[in-house]
Design a protein around this motif. Structure first.
Motif, PDB file in Angstrom:
ATOM      1  N   VAL A 133      50.891  39.605  42.007  1.00 24.09           N
ATOM      2  CA  VAL A 133      49.539  39.104  41.744  1.00 24.09           C
ATOM      3  C   VAL A 133      49.431  37.594  41.936  1.00 24.09           C
ATOM      4  CG1 VAL A 133      48.978  40.986  40.170  1.00 24.09           C
ATOM      5  CG2 VAL A 133      50.060  38.934  39.272  1.00 24.09           C
ATOM      6  N   ASN A 134      50.453  36.997  42.535  1.00 31.39           N
ATOM      7  CA  ASN A 134      50.446  35.557  42.768  1.00 31.39           C
ATOM      8  C   ASN A 134      49.621  35.252  44.020  1.00 31.39           C
ATOM      9  OD1 ASN A 134      50.943  32.830  42.909  1.00 31.39           O
ATOM     10  ND2 ASN A 134      53.102  33.021  43.477  1.00 31.39           N
ATOM     11  N   VAL A 135      48.397  34.799  43.826  1.00 28.23           N
ATOM     12  CA  VAL A 135      47.488  34.576  44.957  1.00 28.23           C
ATOM     13  C   VAL A 135      47.820  33.287  45.704  1.00 28.23           C
ATOM     14  CG1 VAL A 135      45.637  35.877  43.877  1.00 28.23           C
ATOM     15  CG2 VAL A 135      45.817  33.427  43.449  1.00 28.23           C
ATOM     16  N   ASP A 136      48.728  32.481  45.167  1.00 32.91           N
ATOM     17  CA  ASP A 136      49.124  31.243  45.842  1.00 32.91           C
ATOM     18  C   ASP A 136      50.434  31.392  46.610  1.00 32.91           C
ATOM     19  OD1 ASP A 136      46.925  29.822  44.773  1.00 32.91           O
ATOM     20  OD2 ASP A 136      48.004  29.520  42.886  1.00 32.91           O
ATOM     21  N   ALA A 137      50.959  32.603  46.674  1.00 38.34           N
ATOM     22  CA  ALA A 137      52.235  32.832  47.356  1.00 38.34           C
ATOM     23  C   ALA A 137      52.069  32.688  48.861  1.00 38.34           C
ATOM     24  CB  ALA A 137      52.777  34.205  47.009  1.00 38.34           C
ATOM     25  N   GLU A 138      53.173  32.434  49.533  1.00 36.28           N
ATOM     26  CA  GLU A 138      53.155  32.289  50.987  1.00 36.28           C
ATOM     27  C   GLU A 138      52.810  33.620  51.636  1.00 36.28           C
ATOM     28  OE1 GLU A 138      56.140  30.815  54.610  1.00 36.28           O
ATOM     29  OE2 GLU A 138      56.808  30.794  52.509  1.00 36.28           O
ATOM     30  N   GLY A 139      51.961  33.578  52.645  1.00 41.95           N
ATOM     31  CA  GLY A 139      51.580  34.782  53.371  1.00 41.95           C
ATOM     32  C   GLY A 139      50.320  35.459  52.867  1.00 41.95           C
ATOM     33  N   ASP A 141      46.610  36.288  52.627  1.00 41.93           N
ATOM     34  CA  ASP A 141      45.537  36.161  53.620  1.00 41.93           C
ATOM     35  C   ASP A 141      44.190  36.437  52.935  1.00 41.93           C
ATOM     36  OD1 ASP A 141      43.806  36.254  55.781  1.00 41.93           O
ATOM     37  OD2 ASP A 141      45.217  37.314  57.075  1.00 41.93           O
ATOM     38  N   VAL A 142      43.463  35.377  52.617  1.00 40.06           N
ATOM     39  CA  VAL A 142      42.177  35.516  51.933  1.00 40.06           C
ATOM     40  C   VAL A 142      41.151  36.204  52.831  1.00 40.06           C
ATOM     41  CG1 VAL A 142      40.273  34.261  50.860  1.00 40.06           C
ATOM     42  CG2 VAL A 142      42.625  33.511  50.476  1.00 40.06           C
ATOM     43  N   ALA A 143      41.170  35.879  54.121  1.00 40.32           N
ATOM     44  CA  ALA A 143      40.203  36.478  55.050  1.00 40.32           C
ATOM     45  C   ALA A 143      40.407  37.990  55.143  1.00 40.32           C
ATOM     46  CB  ALA A 143      40.333  35.833  56.420  1.00 40.32           C
ATOM     47  N   ARG A 144      41.663  38.407  55.242  1.00 40.26           N
ATOM     48  CA  ARG A 144      41.926  39.854  55.286  1.00 40.26           C
ATOM     49  C   ARG A 144      41.517  40.509  53.970  1.00 40.26           C
ATOM     50  NH1 ARG A 144      47.753  42.881  55.848  1.00 40.26           N
ATOM     51  NH2 ARG A 144      48.068  41.792  53.865  1.00 40.26           N
ATOM     52  N   GLY A 145      41.756  39.807  52.857  1.00 39.92           N
ATOM     53  CA  GLY A 145      41.330  40.338  51.572  1.00 39.92           C
ATOM     54  C   GLY A 145      39.829  40.541  51.504  1.00 39.92           C
ATOM     55  N   GLY A 146      39.068  39.629  52.110  1.00 42.85           N
ATOM     56  CA  GLY A 146      37.621  39.786  52.142  1.00 42.85           C
ATOM     57  C   GLY A 146      37.192  41.006  52.930  1.00 42.85           C
ATOM     58  N   VAL A 147      37.841  41.237  54.069  1.00 34.16           N
ATOM     59  CA  VAL A 147      37.527  42.415  54.890  1.00 34.16           C
ATOM     60  C   VAL A 147      37.856  43.694  54.127  1.00 34.16           C
ATOM     61  CG1 VAL A 147      38.128  43.663  57.001  1.00 34.16           C
ATOM     62  CG2 VAL A 147      37.856  41.179  57.056  1.00 34.16           C
ATOM     63  N   LEU A 148      39.019  43.724  53.483  1.00 32.38           N
ATOM     64  CA  LEU A 148      39.424  44.908  52.722  1.00 32.38           C
ATOM     65  C   LEU A 148      38.486  45.152  51.542  1.00 32.38           C
ATOM     66  CD1 LEU A 148      43.284  44.323  52.709  1.00 32.38           C
ATOM     67  CD2 LEU A 148      42.060  46.129  53.934  1.00 32.38           C
ATOM     68  N   PHE A 149      38.077  44.086  50.889  1.00 34.72           N
ATOM     69  CA  PHE A 149      37.185  44.245  49.735  1.00 34.72           C
ATOM     70  C   PHE A 149      35.820  44.761  50.177  1.00 34.72           C
ATOM     71  CE2 PHE A 149      34.093  42.800  46.610  1.00 34.72           C
ATOM     72  CZ  PHE A 149      34.674  43.199  45.425  1.00 34.72           C
ATOM     73  N   ILE A 211      42.744  40.406  45.702  1.00 32.23           N
ATOM     74  CA  ILE A 211      42.661  39.564  44.502  1.00 32.23           C
ATOM     75  C   ILE A 211      42.466  38.103  44.892  1.00 32.23           C
ATOM     76  CG2 ILE A 211      43.908  38.787  42.449  1.00 32.23           C
ATOM     77  CD1 ILE A 211      45.338  41.515  42.489  1.00 32.23           C
ATOM     78  N   ALA A 212      43.188  37.667  45.933  1.00 37.21           N
ATOM     79  CA  ALA A 212      43.047  36.281  46.395  1.00 37.21           C
ATOM     80  C   ALA A 212      41.627  36.010  46.871  1.00 37.21           C
ATOM     81  CB  ALA A 212      44.049  36.011  47.515  1.00 37.21           C
ATOM     82  N   TYR A 213      41.011  36.979  47.546  1.00 42.38           N
ATOM     83  CA  TYR A 213      39.625  36.813  48.001  1.00 42.38           C
ATOM     84  C   TYR A 213      38.681  36.666  46.814  1.00 42.38           C
ATOM     85  CZ  TYR A 213      34.970  38.285  49.436  1.00 42.38           C
ATOM     86  OH  TYR A 213      33.611  38.364  49.605  1.00 42.38           O
ATOM     87  N   LEU A 214      38.848  37.521  45.804  1.00 45.15           N
ATOM     88  CA  LEU A 214      37.975  37.451  44.639  1.00 45.15           C
ATOM     89  C   LEU A 214      38.115  36.120  43.913  1.00 45.15           C
ATOM     90  CD1 LEU A 214      38.457  41.068  43.216  1.00 45.15           C
ATOM     91  CD2 LEU A 214      36.378  40.121  44.242  1.00 45.15           C
ATOM     92  N   LYS A 215      39.332  35.623  43.790  1.00 44.15           N
ATOM     93  CA  LYS A 215      39.533  34.343  43.124  1.00 44.15           C
ATOM     94  C   LYS A 215      38.983  33.191  43.959  1.00 44.15           C
ATOM     95  CE  LYS A 215      41.025  36.064  39.523  1.00 44.15           C
ATOM     96  NZ  LYS A 215      40.149  35.992  38.334  1.00 44.15           N
TER      97      LYS A 215
END
Length: 271
Positions: A133-139, A141-149, A211-215
């Protein structure tokens, strides 16, 4: 004497070997004892705060009229307990259409004990570790998270996670301010009206991207001023229509009033 000497040497060697190897098994024994203590603590908490609805052994209870007091908890796993109790949804005061998020009734240690006890009924989804759940980890992808969400979640939660109404008195909750761990747990346990997104549907990395996209959305400012719930063009269009039409009506009423007053003053002057 030789036989005695050989026996003493063998005994000394065995004792030394045991003393050398025995510490490696001590932590396992200590861990087992700690787990047993935690489960026992969870059993006591469960008997006081949960058994009245879910039964002493988590088997669930149903009234004679068919009303479900509490579903079976066998196989729900530690993640489900951590989500439900950690977000304050459980325990509920009474059965309802949907449990609401509120201040948790238990502290973290007690929640962990309850999760361990319920997990002892049968295997289920585990509580995610920090790396998942570490949204600051390397790799990440916020953009992909947005598409998935938007593909899997926006139909109920809206494109920015603000939530929305569902059927039968239920609703998709607002995801603003929810801990990343609880968002992950909701995806793997499927609480209430939400479907389960197992690793075959959404892998651990994809869940982390969501989760990274939501944050990321949560931290974004509102450059236009008022956020209006961030519900998208519908609320923005409604606001513009109300303000625009309201302004036109008010202006028209003002013009008519002024015109009527002017005509009345002119008639009185002529009289």
């Amino acid at each position: 004497m030789a036989a005695v000497a050989v026996l003493l040497v063998v005994l000394f060697a065995c004792g030394s070997a045991y003393a050398t190897l025995s510490p490696s098994s001590a932590p396992a024994s200590t861990t087992t004892a700690a787990q047993t203590t935690q489960i026992e603590e969870g059993r006591q908490l469960f008997a006081i705060g949960c058994a009245s609805c879910h039964g002493l052994n988590g088997e669930g209870q149903v009234r004679e009229d068919g009303t479900v007091l509490g579903p079976s908890l066998v196989g729900v796993g530690a993640a489900s307990v951590d989500f439900q109790v950690g977000t304050g949804r459980m325990p509920m005061a009474a059965p309802g259409a949907q449990a609401e998020r509120k201040q948790p009734a238990y502290n973290e240690e007690q929640i962990a004990a309850l999760a361990a006890y319920v997990d002892s009924f049968a295997p289920g989804p585990d509580i995610p570790d920090e790396s998942m759940v570490n949204v600051d980890a390397e790799g990440v992808d916020v953009a992909r998270g947005g598409v998935l969400f938007r593909t899997n979640c926006a139909q109920c939660h809206s494109a920015t996670g603000q939530g929305g109404a569902l059927t039968y008195g239920q609703h998709a909750p607002n995801l603003t301010g929810v801990e990343p761990k609880h968002i992950y747990e909701a995806m793997i346990t499927g609480p209430q009206a939400m479907p389960v997104f197992n690793d075959e549907l959404l892998g651990p990395e994809e869940k982390r991207d969501i989760i990274a996209y939501l944050k990321n959305v949560e931290d974004q400012p509102d450059p236009g001023g008022l956020g209006i719930g961030r519900a998208g063009p519908v609320s923005e269009g409604l606001w513009a229509w109300l303000v625009g039409i309201g302004g036109l009506i008010a202006f028209a009423a003002w013009v008519v009033t002024r015109s009527a007053a002017a005509k009345s003053g002119s008639w009185r002057s002529s009289s």
